[in-house]
Motif scaffolding. Structure first.
Motif, PDB file in Angstrom:
ATOM      1  N   ARG B 713       0.857  -1.176   0.000  1.00  0.00           N
ATOM      2  CA  ARG B 713       0.000   0.000   0.000  1.00  0.00           C
ATOM      3  C   ARG B 713       0.903   1.239   0.000  1.00  0.00           C
ATOM      4  O   ARG B 713       1.768   1.388   0.857  1.00  0.00           O
ATOM      5  CB  ARG B 713      -0.915   0.002   1.217  1.00  0.00           C
ATOM      6  N   VAL B 714       0.709   2.092  -1.000  1.00  0.00           N
ATOM      7  CA  VAL B 714       1.457   3.347  -1.094  1.00  0.00           C
ATOM      8  C   VAL B 714       0.485   4.450  -0.720  1.00  0.00           C
ATOM      9  O   VAL B 714      -0.592   4.558  -1.314  1.00  0.00           O
ATOM     10  CB  VAL B 714       1.994   3.588  -2.521  1.00  0.00           C
ATOM     11  N   GLU B 715       0.858   5.241   0.279  1.00  0.00           N
ATOM     12  CA  GLU B 715      -0.076   6.258   0.770  1.00  0.00           C
ATOM     13  C   GLU B 715       0.590   7.617   0.886  1.00  0.00           C
ATOM     14  O   GLU B 715       1.727   7.722   1.328  1.00  0.00           O
ATOM     15  CB  GLU B 715      -0.556   5.883   2.180  1.00  0.00           C
ATOM     16  N   SER B 716      -0.159   8.643   0.492  1.00  0.00           N
ATOM     17  CA  SER B 716       0.254  10.008   0.812  1.00  0.00           C
ATOM     18  C   SER B 716      -0.811  10.578   1.743  1.00  0.00           C
ATOM     19  O   SER B 716      -1.760   9.894   2.106  1.00  0.00           O
ATOM     20  CB  SER B 716       0.360  10.855  -0.459  1.00  0.00           C
ATOM     21  N   GLU B 717      -0.660  11.848   2.084  1.00  0.00           N
ATOM     22  CA  GLU B 717      -1.683  12.489   2.922  1.00  0.00           C
ATOM     23  C   GLU B 717      -3.045  12.490   2.242  1.00  0.00           C
ATOM     24  O   GLU B 717      -4.066  12.655   2.880  1.00  0.00           O
ATOM     25  CB  GLU B 717      -1.281  13.948   3.184  1.00  0.00           C
ATOM     26  N   ARG B 718      -3.048  12.349   0.902  1.00  0.00           N
ATOM     27  CA  ARG B 718      -4.285  12.538   0.155  1.00  0.00           C
ATOM     28  C   ARG B 718      -5.012  11.260  -0.200  1.00  0.00           C
ATOM     29  O   ARG B 718      -6.203  11.281  -0.475  1.00  0.00           O
ATOM     30  CB  ARG B 718      -3.967  13.333  -1.120  1.00  0.00           C
ATOM     31  N   GLY B 719      -4.284  10.141  -0.238  1.00  0.00           N
ATOM     32  CA  GLY B 719      -4.951   8.908  -0.627  1.00  0.00           C
ATOM     33  C   GLY B 719      -3.936   7.802  -0.788  1.00  0.00           C
ATOM     34  O   GLY B 719      -2.729   8.009  -0.557  1.00  0.00           O
ATOM     35  N   GLY B 720      -4.421   6.624  -1.184  1.00  0.00           N
ATOM     36  CA  GLY B 720      -3.512   5.501  -1.304  1.00  0.00           C
ATOM     37  C   GLY B 720      -3.889   4.558  -2.428  1.00  0.00           C
ATOM     38  O   GLY B 720      -4.997   4.607  -2.958  1.00  0.00           O
ATOM     39  N   VAL B 721      -2.932   3.719  -2.824  1.00  0.00           N
ATOM     40  CA  VAL B 721      -3.167   2.685  -3.831  1.00  0.00           C
ATOM     41  C   VAL B 721      -2.494   1.400  -3.363  1.00  0.00           C
ATOM     42  O   VAL B 721      -1.569   1.435  -2.555  1.00  0.00           O
ATOM     43  CB  VAL B 721      -2.588   3.070  -5.215  1.00  0.00           C
ATOM     44  N   GLU B 722      -3.002   0.269  -3.873  1.00  0.00           N
ATOM     45  CA  GLU B 722      -2.371  -1.013  -3.585  1.00  0.00           C
ATOM     46  C   GLU B 722      -1.872  -1.622  -4.880  1.00  0.00           C
ATOM     47  O   GLU B 722      -2.663  -1.911  -5.782  1.00  0.00           O
ATOM     48  CB  GLU B 722      -3.363  -1.933  -2.868  1.00  0.00           C
ATOM     49  N   VAL B 723      -0.568  -1.771  -4.973  1.00  0.00           N
ATOM     50  CA  VAL B 723       0.065  -2.200  -6.222  1.00  0.00           C
ATOM     51  C   VAL B 723       1.251  -3.106  -5.931  1.00  0.00           C
ATOM     52  O   VAL B 723       1.830  -3.040  -4.844  1.00  0.00           O
ATOM     53  CB  VAL B 723       0.568  -0.980  -7.037  1.00  0.00           C
ATOM     54  N   PRO B 724       1.628  -3.958  -6.903  1.00  0.00           N
ATOM     55  CA  PRO B 724       2.823  -4.789  -6.704  1.00  0.00           C
ATOM     56  C   PRO B 724       4.114  -3.986  -6.848  1.00  0.00           C
ATOM     57  O   PRO B 724       4.145  -2.966  -7.532  1.00  0.00           O
ATOM     58  CB  PRO B 724       2.722  -5.843  -7.814  1.00  0.00           C
ATOM     59  N   VAL B 725       5.160  -4.477  -6.209  1.00  0.00           N
ATOM     60  CA  VAL B 725       6.469  -3.812  -6.234  1.00  0.00           C
ATOM     61  C   VAL B 725       7.302  -4.320  -7.402  1.00  0.00           C
ATOM     62  O   VAL B 725       7.289  -5.507  -7.708  1.00  0.00           O
ATOM     63  CB  VAL B 725       7.232  -4.114  -4.916  1.00  0.00           C
ATOM     64  N   ARG B 726       7.993  -3.393  -8.075  1.00  0.00           N
ATOM     65  CA  ARG B 726       9.058  -3.769  -9.009  1.00  0.00           C
ATOM     66  C   ARG B 726      10.346  -3.206  -8.443  1.00  0.00           C
ATOM     67  O   ARG B 726      10.405  -2.018  -8.109  1.00  0.00           O
ATOM     68  CB  ARG B 726       8.829  -3.146 -10.381  1.00  0.00           C
ATOM     69  N   ILE B 727      11.344  -4.015  -8.361  1.00  0.00           N
ATOM     70  CA  ILE B 727      12.595  -3.567  -7.755  1.00  0.00           C
ATOM     71  C   ILE B 727      13.584  -3.128  -8.831  1.00  0.00           C
ATOM     72  O   ILE B 727      13.744  -3.808  -9.840  1.00  0.00           O
ATOM     73  CB  ILE B 727      13.202  -4.675  -6.871  1.00  0.00           C
ATOM     74  N   GLY B 728      14.211  -1.972  -8.578  1.00  0.00           N
ATOM     75  CA  GLY B 728      15.223  -1.459  -9.507  1.00  0.00           C
ATOM     76  C   GLY B 728      14.868  -0.085 -10.016  1.00  0.00           C
ATOM     77  O   GLY B 728      13.801   0.440  -9.747  1.00  0.00           O
ATOM     78  N   ARG B 729      15.794   0.531 -10.718  1.00  0.00           N
ATOM     79  CA  ARG B 729      15.583   1.778 -11.457  1.00  0.00           C
ATOM     80  C   ARG B 729      15.512   3.056 -10.634  1.00  0.00           C
ATOM     81  O   ARG B 729      15.921   4.095 -11.106  1.00  0.00           O
ATOM     82  CB  ARG B 729      14.315   1.707 -12.314  1.00  0.00           C
ATOM     83  N   CYS B 730      14.952   3.025  -9.428  1.00  0.00           N
ATOM     84  CA  CYS B 730      14.852   4.275  -8.680  1.00  0.00           C
ATOM     85  C   CYS B 730      16.074   4.473  -7.795  1.00  0.00           C
ATOM     86  O   CYS B 730      16.702   3.505  -7.375  1.00  0.00           O
ATOM     87  CB  CYS B 730      13.605   4.265  -7.796  1.00  0.00           C
ATOM     88  N   ARG B 731      16.376   5.729  -7.499  1.00  0.00           N
ATOM     89  CA  ARG B 731      17.422   5.980  -6.519  1.00  0.00           C
ATOM     90  C   ARG B 731      16.829   5.784  -5.124  1.00  0.00           C
ATOM     91  O   ARG B 731      15.608   5.827  -4.943  1.00  0.00           O
ATOM     92  CB  ARG B 731      18.022   7.374  -6.666  1.00  0.00           C
ATOM     93  N   ASP B 732      17.672   5.552  -4.148  1.00  0.00           N
ATOM     94  CA  ASP B 732      17.186   5.301  -2.793  1.00  0.00           C
ATOM     95  C   ASP B 732      16.316   6.463  -2.322  1.00  0.00           C
ATOM     96  O   ASP B 732      16.635   7.626  -2.556  1.00  0.00           O
ATOM     97  CB  ASP B 732      18.367   5.127  -1.820  1.00  0.00           C
ATOM     98  N   GLY B 733      15.224   6.128  -1.662  1.00  0.00           N
ATOM     99  CA  GLY B 733      14.343   7.168  -1.113  1.00  0.00           C
ATOM    100  C   GLY B 733      13.302   7.683  -2.090  1.00  0.00           C
ATOM    101  O   GLY B 733      12.446   8.466  -1.713  1.00  0.00           O
ATOM    102  N   VAL B 734      13.386   7.227  -3.349  1.00  0.00           N
ATOM    103  CA  VAL B 734      12.443   7.699  -4.358  1.00  0.00           C
ATOM    104  C   VAL B 734      11.684   6.502  -4.931  1.00  0.00           C
ATOM    105  O   VAL B 734      12.291   5.475  -5.243  1.00  0.00           O
ATOM    106  CB  VAL B 734      13.179   8.438  -5.505  1.00  0.00           C
TER     107      VAL B 734
END
Lengths: 153, 773
Positions: B713-734
């Motif tokens: 579950r990925v959530e911000s102050e405004r709302g959330g979504v439930e999605v599968p994770v893909r690992i790779g490509r992003c820099r740490d913290g992003v």
């Protein structure tokens, strides 16, 4: 020398102005551009206060009781709705104009004193104040027709 | 069988042109390489896709068009058999694509035409959308419109359009809004994709218009991609880059992107700044150029204004300071500056990584500044492409269907408003010009506040594409907001409308559009629209007729009846302006394959459209968006010189916190376009990317004990979504989420905030938290 009196007035009015921008930012979170820009401008007014510090050290400052027209009480309770936003921005415009002309007065004294450092401070802070006024005017002009004509009740 | 291509280019033989019918363009997105060296023509490679079981000999006719599934605008021919579209083929002689098409074009452009279409108007009755006839639907629209005009005036009306319609449709809508109703509330979803391109061009050069052209890829020595994942967003353009990289004397490539995309992997230098810090990075690059003396002082003094101010503004941005803000290596920054500063010819492109982020216009203007400092603009292989996202976005900007006046006219210049009033024969006071036309985010705010009560949405799906979707849904559901939605398919937006008008798609109507390098294409009608669907132009014309819009003499305001008539009216409107179409006709467009307005490159002579009586805008303070007054503008005497504008970097308001420790950014996959209305109906594309996901770095995944495919579950102050994770490509913290999907939509997370100058929303910065479901 009455410059100290004016530096005191400037100091007070800048603090009042920064505070007022922060209050409007807080009270109008539903207008994200207003919130954000008011926060950015408040931070820059803090910068003006810092720039004033060495000048105050040199000439001293005499603070009179806060002038009636600079009371921030009106900002404790920001208004709501289109017209409310307009009125709050207009109050900021009035406060900002007050610091603008106060900088002008201090700038004239700086020239009379041939104080290059103070002249530079005034010049940079005047530009910053012009930016506040320009933004306020831009935002007020954008909002006015919808607030005054289209809003009902 | 004769083809359009055969007809005009008898020397063209398909068998010589490297056909690649059987290549799987899902696996091999950019297709086979055709390497070439600098200053040689990009070789032809014709891509074609036909419906299963059909060969070329089965095709009845090929109809001239260009692809509308990204801003590249690849020339193509539509294959027709038995009155149906059965495929597409790239046009070998087109200056944009030289025969190529990308996966979205090959699979997505035509397969949706007969699937799930809206074929009858719908109207809301007792809370339900039910089928109705055109007359009933339009009578309801006109009744509500007239009633509100009488009760509340023009400011009660808002129009939210698209980057998908044709020029003729935008211009007609622009005239309806500005001279018929007289409302300033008209903008497009182009606000979400290209507003910053237009804004940065106006701030620097005085008017919109891309200085560079596609051929500059064939000529450059260095290519800079700023926040632009070209490999995913403009695949054919990227194929052109790959062909240079694979050839001799390859250009050096620098990519600015927080993710390690295929674009970044091809780079000589990849700078991955933290989201929200682009301006600090750009200030650092400009400073390095000035400090090392990699500047053309003669050009600067003859053709620009503001060098000393720029120099002062960037002075604090030492490599170390920038590195600490952006969390990049100072060595990489200097290496990038050196490539920019010492390459003979430099081409830059800019897109959403800059446009949809914090301080968007200021950062994009610094790209323009880099080129001005070296005098590398308007020259072969050198220039800037402030990219567009959508295929016809340029035309909303040109025709005034967004927050601009038609013909790049300046709302703050009374003479420009007079010109329009004379052209349309209306009172100048009818045309709102007390402030710039209302930007999209403000239109939605007025609807939220209840002062806009009539909102007409055409060819776009704001219930998926705007930020903070829970808020948008609430607005669309408001009792006191009458919503008209015009679309080819049922979407998340049409479901919330009061009247739904079924529209024809590309290939079912005629019109022109202009791509990211000012190249105009004609797209002919290949087949009839299904059921009762009508072209968007016919719908707008019907509304204008029923509303009885008149000019000052009591004659109809809109005098044209078809696409070519609208185009001819637009040619008149654009005459003498920077985007002058007066010498472009349907006949000329049919005779070739793509004609750029303004010539191959703009500003060849170093003269910019900044003269006060000619410019499109007097400009803004880049920090706050405060407008420059006409008096202040004239006092600077720009007189054809470009502006070197700058602003200080300020931290973004949305920052990671203990509660929301990650920075979420949204973006695109190569297999889908926008909210997938077409691409999800192409089986190959849908299969390649059927559902949303979140990407994160291996280190972050390890810290949260997440494996590839785990649902979070990925959530911000405004709302959330439930999605599968893909690992790779992003820099740490992003973390990264694709924005295309209407379910588990990334825009549940994004904030309602925008750039102070371009008013483009900040899709690239949401503080989020992540937990395993």
């Amino acid at each position: 020398m009455h410059l100290a009196t004016y530096l005191g007035l400037l100091h007070t009015s800048l603090r009042t102005l920064a505070e007022a921008f922060r209050e409007v930012a807080k009270g109008h979170g539903e207008e994200p551009d207003v919130q954000r820009t008011c926060e950015v401008l408040a931070a820059r007014i803090d910068g003006q206060v810092s720039k004033l510090a060495p000048i105050v050290e040199r000439y001293g400052e005499h603070r009179e009781p806060e002038p009636e027209r600079l009371h921030t009480a009106e900002f404790d309770q920001t208004r709501s709705g289109g017209v409310g936003l307009l009125r709050d921005l207009q109050d900021l415009y009035a406060l900002s104009s007050f610091t603008d002309i106060t900088w002008t007065v201090v700038g004239q004294a700086a020239q009379g004193l041939r104080d290059k450092e103070l002249m530079d401070v005034v010049s940079s802070c005047e530009q910053d104040t012009a930016r506040q006024l320009a933004w306020l005017k831009t935002r007020i002009k954008q909002s006015a027709p919808q607030a005054l004509i289209a809003a009902r009740g | 069988m004769r083809t359009e291509t055969d007809k005009f280019h008898p020397e063209f033989h398909s068998e010589d042109a490297g056909y690649c019918h059987l290549v799987d363009r899902i696996a091999d997105v950019w297709g086979p390489r055709t390497p070439h060296e600098r200053e040689t023509n990009w070789p032809v490679r014709v891509d074609q896709q036909l419906a299963d079981g059909l060969g070329e000999s089965d095709v009845d006719r090929w109809v001239q068009s260009a692809c509308v599934l990204c801003s590249n605008g690849c020339g193509c021919d539509i294959a027709v058999k038995d009155g149906r579209i059965v495929g597409v083929r790239g046009r070998a002689d087109d200056l944009v694509n030289r025969g190529r098409l990308g996966p979205k074009g090959l699979y997505g452009s035509w397969q949706a035409h007969r699937k799930d279409r809206l074929i009858r108007p719908l109207i809301r009755r007792s809370g339900e959308l039910v089928e109705t006839d055109w007359d009933t639907a339009m009578r309801e629209v006109v009744h509500r419109s007239q009633q509100l005009l009488a009760e509340a005036g023009p400011l009660s009306h808002g129009f939210y359009t698209s980057g998908q319609l044709f020029l003729e449709e935008y211009y007609t809508l622009g005239v309806i809004g500005k001279a018929g109703i007289g409302t300033p509330h008209m903008d497009g979803n182009t606000r979400l994709c290209t507003a910053t391109a237009a804004a940065s061009l106006k701030e620097t050069f005085g008017a919109d218009g891309q200085p560079a052209c596609h051929a500059d890829i064939d000529l450059c020595d260095a290519l800079f991609l700023f926040g632009h994942n070209m490999a995913a967003t403009q695949t054919v353009m990227w194929a052109r880059v790959l062909d240079r990289i694979a050839g001799p004397d390859r250009p050096q490539v620098v990519v600015v992107d927080p993710r390690s995309t295929p674009t970044a992997e091809a780079a000589d230098v990849h700078l991955a700044p933290l989201p929200g810090t682009n301006l600090a990075l750009m200030n650092g690059l400009v400073r390095a150029l000035i400090e090392r003396g990699w500047i053309d002082e003669e050009y600067i003094s003859a053709h620009t204004l503001g060098f000393e101010k720029l120099k002062t503004a960037v002075e604090p941005y030492t490599p170390e300071h920038v590195a600490s803000i952006c969390r990049i290596s100072p060595t990489d920054l200097l290496r990038a500056a050196e490539i920019f500063g010492t390459s003979q010819r430099v081409l830059s492109t800019v897109l959403q990584g800059f446009y949809q982020s914090h301080q968007a216009t200021a950062a994009s203007c610094q790209v323009n500044n880099l080129h001005l400092l070296r005098g590398l603009i308007g020259k072969p292989g050198s220039g800037v492409l402030q990219m567009n996202g959508q295929p016809t976005a340029q035309n909303t900007r040109e025709t005034g269907a967004d927050g601009d006046l038609p013909g790049f006219r300046n709302w703050d210049n009374p003479e420009h408003v007079e010109q329009l009033a004379r052209l349309w024969n209306v009172d100048p006071l009818t045309i709102p010009h007390w402030a710039p036309p209302t930007h999209a985010m403000q239109i939605w705010r007025y609807a939220e506040q209840g002062t806009i009560k009539f909102l007409w949405i055409s060819a776009t799906n704001p219930a998926v594409s705007l930020p903070e979707l829970s808020r948008i849904r609430e607005i669309l559901r408001k009792e006191d907001l009458f919503v008209v939605a015009q679309d080819a398919f049922s979407t998340e937006t049409t479901e919330l409308a009061d009247v739904v008008l079924p529209a024809a798609l590309w290939g079912e109507k005629q019109g022109t559009f202009t791509n990211l390098s000012r190249v105009v294409h004609l797209s002919e009608q290949a087949v009839e629209p299904p059921g009762e669907a009508r072209s968007d132009l016919d719908i707008f014309l019907d509304y204008a007729y029923r509303m009885g819009f008149q000019n000052r003499d009591g004659d109809p305001l809109i005098t044209w009846k078809d696409a070519e008539g609208a185009f001819d009216a637009w040619r008149e409107c654009s005459r003498g302006r920077p985007c002058d179409y007066s010498d472009i006709t349907y006949e000329r467009l049919r005779a070739g394959s793509g004609i750029p307005w303004g010539g191959e490159r703009l500003y060849v002579d170093g003269v910019f459209p900044t003269t006060a009586d000619y410019c499109e805008d007097y400009g803004h303070d880049l920090l706050t968006g405060a407008q420059t007054t006409p008096t202040d503008y004239k006092a600077e005497r720009p007189d054809g010189r470009a502006f070197l504008k700058a602003a200080e970097y300020t931290p973004a308001s949305e920052q990671p916190s203990d509660e929301y420790p990650f920075l979420g950014t949204t973006g695109r996959t190569v297999y889908h376009f926008h909210t997938r209305t077409k691409t999800k109906r192409a089986p190959e594309l849908q299969k390649a990317a059927p559902e949303p996901w979140v990407e994160m770095s291996a280190a972050d995944a390890a810290r949260l004990a997440l494996a590839d495919g785990d649902v979070v579950r990925v959530e911000s102050e405004r709302g959330g979504v439930e999605v599968p994770v893909r690992i790779g490509r992003c820099r740490d913290g992003v973390v990264f989420l694709p924005f295309h999907y209407g379910f588990q939509a990334a825009n549940e997370l994004t904030p309602t905030e925008w750039d102070p100058v371009s008013k483009q929303p900040l899709f690239k910065i949401s503080a989020v938290r992540i937990r395993k479901v």
